[in-house]
Design an enzyme around this catalytic site. Sequence first.
Site, PDB file in Angstrom:
ATOM      1  N   HIS A 120      13.197 -37.644 -10.130  1.00 25.50           N
ATOM      2  CA  HIS A 120      12.448 -38.049  -8.947  1.00 25.50           C
ATOM      3  C   HIS A 120      11.046 -37.456  -8.924  1.00 25.50           C
ATOM      4  O   HIS A 120      10.527 -37.120  -7.854  1.00 25.50           O
ATOM      5  CB  HIS A 120      13.230 -37.672  -7.687  1.00 25.50           C
ATOM      6  CG  HIS A 120      14.561 -38.341  -7.595  1.00 25.50           C
ATOM      7  ND1 HIS A 120      14.724 -39.631  -7.152  1.00 25.50           N
ATOM      8  CD2 HIS A 120      15.802 -37.900  -7.930  1.00 25.50           C
ATOM      9  CE1 HIS A 120      16.004 -39.958  -7.198  1.00 25.50           C
ATOM     10  NE2 HIS A 120      16.685 -38.923  -7.661  1.00 25.50           N
ATOM     11  N   ASN A 169      -1.858   1.379   6.334  1.00 24.10           N
ATOM     12  CA  ASN A 169      -1.107   0.263   5.774  1.00 24.10           C
ATOM     13  C   ASN A 169      -0.789  -0.680   6.922  1.00 24.10           C
ATOM     14  O   ASN A 169      -0.233  -0.254   7.934  1.00 24.10           O
ATOM     15  CB  ASN A 169       0.182   0.762   5.113  1.00 24.10           C
ATOM     16  CG  ASN A 169       0.974  -0.359   4.459  1.00 24.10           C
ATOM     17  OD1 ASN A 169       0.475  -1.458   4.295  1.00 24.10           O
ATOM     18  ND2 ASN A 169       2.208  -0.073   4.088  1.00 24.10           N
ATOM     19  N   GLY A 170      -1.148  -1.948   6.780  1.00 27.95           N
ATOM     20  CA  GLY A 170      -0.915  -2.916   7.838  1.00 27.95           C
ATOM     21  C   GLY A 170      -2.150  -3.758   8.094  1.00 27.95           C
ATOM     22  O   GLY A 170      -3.091  -3.770   7.287  1.00 27.95           O
ATOM     23  N   GLU A 172      14.966 -18.777  -9.320  1.00 28.29           N
ATOM     24  CA  GLU A 172      14.702 -17.370  -9.598  1.00 28.29           C
ATOM     25  C   GLU A 172      14.113 -17.175 -10.993  1.00 28.29           C
ATOM     26  O   GLU A 172      13.198 -16.357 -11.181  1.00 28.29           O
ATOM     27  CB  GLU A 172      15.993 -16.556  -9.436  1.00 28.29           C
ATOM     28  CG  GLU A 172      15.880 -15.087  -9.781  1.00 28.29           C
ATOM     29  CD  GLU A 172      14.894 -14.320  -8.917  1.00 28.29           C
ATOM     30  OE1 GLU A 172      14.582 -13.165  -9.285  1.00 28.29           O
ATOM     31  OE2 GLU A 172      14.432 -14.843  -7.883  1.00 28.29           O
ATOM     32  N   CYS A 175       0.842  -1.197   0.000  1.00 29.35           N
ATOM     33  CA  CYS A 175       0.000   0.000   0.000  1.00 29.35           C
ATOM     34  C   CYS A 175       0.876   1.246   0.000  1.00 29.35           C
ATOM     35  O   CYS A 175       1.966   1.260   0.558  1.00 29.35           O
ATOM     36  CB  CYS A 175      -0.958   0.068   1.177  1.00 29.35           C
ATOM     37  SG  CYS A 175      -2.093  -1.327   1.297  1.00 29.35           S
ATOM     38  N   LYS A 217       5.361  -4.457  -4.442  1.00 26.21           N
ATOM     39  CA  LYS A 217       6.815  -4.457  -4.383  1.00 26.21           C
ATOM     40  C   LYS A 217       7.353  -4.764  -2.990  1.00 26.21           C
ATOM     41  O   LYS A 217       8.238  -5.576  -2.815  1.00 26.21           O
ATOM     42  CB  LYS A 217       7.330  -3.092  -4.859  1.00 26.21           C
ATOM     43  CG  LYS A 217       8.843  -2.967  -4.883  1.00 26.21           C
ATOM     44  CD  LYS A 217       9.434  -3.864  -5.951  1.00 26.21           C
ATOM     45  CE  LYS A 217      10.936  -3.726  -6.032  1.00 26.21           C
ATOM     46  NZ  LYS A 217      11.495  -4.723  -6.973  1.00 26.21           N
ATOM     47  N   GLU A 226       5.716 -14.613 -11.762  1.00 25.27           N
ATOM     48  CA  GLU A 226       5.301 -13.302 -11.267  1.00 25.27           C
ATOM     49  C   GLU A 226       4.657 -12.441 -12.346  1.00 25.27           C
ATOM     50  O   GLU A 226       3.654 -11.772 -12.085  1.00 25.27           O
ATOM     51  CB  GLU A 226       6.521 -12.548 -10.709  1.00 25.27           C
ATOM     52  CG  GLU A 226       6.995 -13.034  -9.365  1.00 25.27           C
ATOM     53  CD  GLU A 226       8.206 -12.257  -8.894  1.00 25.27           C
ATOM     54  OE1 GLU A 226       8.245 -11.880  -7.704  1.00 25.27           O
ATOM     55  OE2 GLU A 226       9.133 -12.033  -9.698  1.00 25.27           O
ATOM     56  N   LYS A 247      10.468 -15.442 -11.684  1.00 22.38           N
ATOM     57  CA  LYS A 247      10.252 -14.276 -12.552  1.00 22.38           C
ATOM     58  C   LYS A 247       9.140 -14.558 -13.555  1.00 22.38           C
ATOM     59  O   LYS A 247       8.285 -13.705 -13.801  1.00 22.38           O
ATOM     60  CB  LYS A 247      11.544 -13.916 -13.309  1.00 22.38           C
ATOM     61  CG  LYS A 247      12.612 -13.267 -12.482  1.00 22.38           C
ATOM     62  CD  LYS A 247      12.335 -11.822 -12.160  1.00 22.38           C
ATOM     63  CE  LYS A 247      11.836 -11.552 -10.783  1.00 22.38           C
ATOM     64  NZ  LYS A 247      12.362 -12.133  -9.625  1.00 22.38           N
ATOM     65  N   TRP A 277      -3.175  -2.315  -1.643  1.00 21.75           N
ATOM     66  CA  TRP A 277      -2.992  -3.739  -1.895  1.00 21.75           C
ATOM     67  C   TRP A 277      -3.892  -4.459  -0.907  1.00 21.75           C
ATOM     68  O   TRP A 277      -3.698  -4.367   0.307  1.00 21.75           O
ATOM     69  CB  TRP A 277      -1.532  -4.147  -1.702  1.00 21.75           C
ATOM     70  CG  TRP A 277      -1.270  -5.576  -2.072  1.00 21.75           C
ATOM     71  CD1 TRP A 277      -0.992  -6.075  -3.304  1.00 21.75           C
ATOM     72  CD2 TRP A 277      -1.247  -6.711  -1.177  1.00 21.75           C
ATOM     73  NE1 TRP A 277      -0.796  -7.439  -3.247  1.00 21.75           N
ATOM     74  CE2 TRP A 277      -0.952  -7.867  -1.956  1.00 21.75           C
ATOM     75  CE3 TRP A 277      -1.460  -6.874   0.191  1.00 21.75           C
ATOM     76  CZ2 TRP A 277      -0.857  -9.132  -1.409  1.00 21.75           C
ATOM     77  CZ3 TRP A 277      -1.370  -8.138   0.746  1.00 21.75           C
ATOM     78  CH2 TRP A 277      -1.062  -9.253  -0.054  1.00 21.75           C
ATOM     79  N   ARG A 320       3.461  -0.257  -4.967  1.00 21.82           N
ATOM     80  CA  ARG A 320       3.201  -0.829  -3.651  1.00 21.82           C
ATOM     81  C   ARG A 320       1.804  -1.412  -3.530  1.00 21.82           C
ATOM     82  O   ARG A 320       1.473  -2.067  -2.538  1.00 21.82           O
ATOM     83  CB  ARG A 320       3.396   0.235  -2.564  1.00 21.82           C
ATOM     84  CG  ARG A 320       4.795   0.796  -2.501  1.00 21.82           C
ATOM     85  CD  ARG A 320       4.882   1.870  -1.431  1.00 21.82           C
ATOM     86  NE  ARG A 320       4.750   1.285  -0.104  1.00 21.82           N
ATOM     87  CZ  ARG A 320       5.772   0.910   0.668  1.00 21.82           C
ATOM     88  NH1 ARG A 320       6.997   1.065   0.237  1.00 21.82           N
ATOM     89  NH2 ARG A 320       5.566   0.409   1.855  1.00 21.82           N
TER      90      ARG A 320
END
Length: 610
Positions: free
Chosen positions: A506, A100-101, A483, A2, A605, A490, A487, A74, A27
């Site tokens: 496996h 925010n929180g 990674e 946020c 972010k 995302e 990416k 968010w 954010r």
Amino acid sequence: MCGIVGYIGSKNCVPLLINGLKRLEYRGYDSAGLGLISNGESQVIKRKGKVVNLEKDLDKINISPTLGIAHTRWATHGVPNEVNAHPHFNTDKNLFVIHNGIIENYITIKKGLQSLGYDFISDTDSEVIPQLIDSFLKKGYSLVKAVHAALSKLQGTYGIAVVYAKEPDKLIVARKGSPLVIGVGEKENFVASDVSAIISHTKHVVYLEDGEIAEIYSDRFYTRTLDEEIIDKEVHQITMTIEEIDKSGYDHFMLKEIMEQPQSVCNSMRGRLIFEKGTSKLGGLESVEEKLNKSKRIVISACGTSWHAALTGEYMFEQHARIPTEVEYASEFRYRNPIVYPDDAMFFISQSGETADTLAALREAKIRGALVMGICNVVGSSIPRETHAGVYIHAGPEIGVASTKAFTSQLVVLALITLNLARKKNMSLIDGQNIAKELDKLPEKIEQILKLNDQIEEIAEEFKDAENILYLGRGYNFPVALEGALKLKEISYIHAEGYPAAEMKHGPIALIEDKVPSVFIAPQDSTYNKIISNIEEVKARKGRVIAIANEGDDNIDRLVDYSIKIPETIRMLMPILSVIPLQLLAYHIAVKKGLDVDQPRNLAKSVTVE
């Protein structure tokens, strides 16, 4: 998560607030809103979706506000819609709060307020804050006293900003677990959850700490603890520039940040390599150098992309410094009664320096007596302020939600720490000098890889419609596989998984068919022959293969469908090079699918809530 921005001064604050929201939109971008006050009049405007939707309704503003707060959300509690958007307000709509929180005891507070006759219209936890403050105002409290009283009832995390039409000369902010800064101007002041929102207006900021509340006027501010003890705050000067947070002609921040990696990697090393001694100098660790060198174990804790960097760091520390190293998900660390010894050295990695889970793990480790150190990008953020020591990665602002240049800079800093530790132990001068020289060559080699952008874009066209992709690597390149898969997930929403290449047998090999491509990270290191065998196994089952290979490796071309050739370097530094084609591949696939690369769905972010 946020974005929060606020203003008090003499200007019409609407353009400033909208511009600040745009800079904070990374954010959160589920909804956005403004709470405005002018000469005792108040107005609120909220819209679902991105800030551009809010901007379309600015002609409905019928006041000229010089006091205002704004928020881009968010979602945590309640779906994204106008009702759940911030600011939230009291029944009279003259008290506005952005938050925010997460308020953990909001249900209990809500029931208590409902018993007093308060009505609630949203599904959020945040709406209890203005109503709770209002309940104290109705008892005759001043605004600042009412906010103090309300905060004493709240459990959980918050970064809040509060304005009240009946006290239009002040703006109240408070923090517990969510970042907030005060921007200090000339006869005007600002607040924000990130300095990028106010960089156009001031270079002077005050960082709020947890448990602090500030009463802000146009020409002054007062900061207190929740026990009402006055605090004398230091004003910091920020060095970030507007140019650093603009796209600079690129279509997306993500592409800009990928292309900035020669410079960001260089900045991460600048002044830190001592070639003649084959070591590194890290001023941020000098105060704890003796204790770090004597540590019996290193623990690295992080989340997401930073966790992948941590895993690579484990390989570096154990191979070269010969120190047992463990990597912990920060989100799990404090929930399992971890074993922490006084001679443990713990590193906490976070691009933002505000990651809630990483901060919580840090605090737990600190209580248990460990040496705690940070590896962060944002100067002045919470993790650097709470650790015993640490290293900034100096990657510059990273706006794209999917981290790119911060990851490679984190790897560089981990390599510098490894070099410093190893030279104090058993690493020879010649080996140390070789690592230093190879580090110094990285920016030039990254430049070479970025010239492959057109080739990688063509490969992306071929695989943009895939529904599943496997990423496979061995040794140092297993974290790169993780990674690369992250990416792609995302920003393209294609299901992707990273595995150690040998683990394919496996289980994951059951997925292999012509519609499930595999990406192999296959440099010519000690694992090369093994990885070739893994590629053969995929090809025997009609799988298509993209290989990240070294320049001059003609052998691999006969086995794979596509190869992306990158320069050679030593094993510990190969992840810094091999990840860049994977960043570009994910970027181009997402663009070709018509997706919002910089603001992918459901993500933000900086994860400042647990």
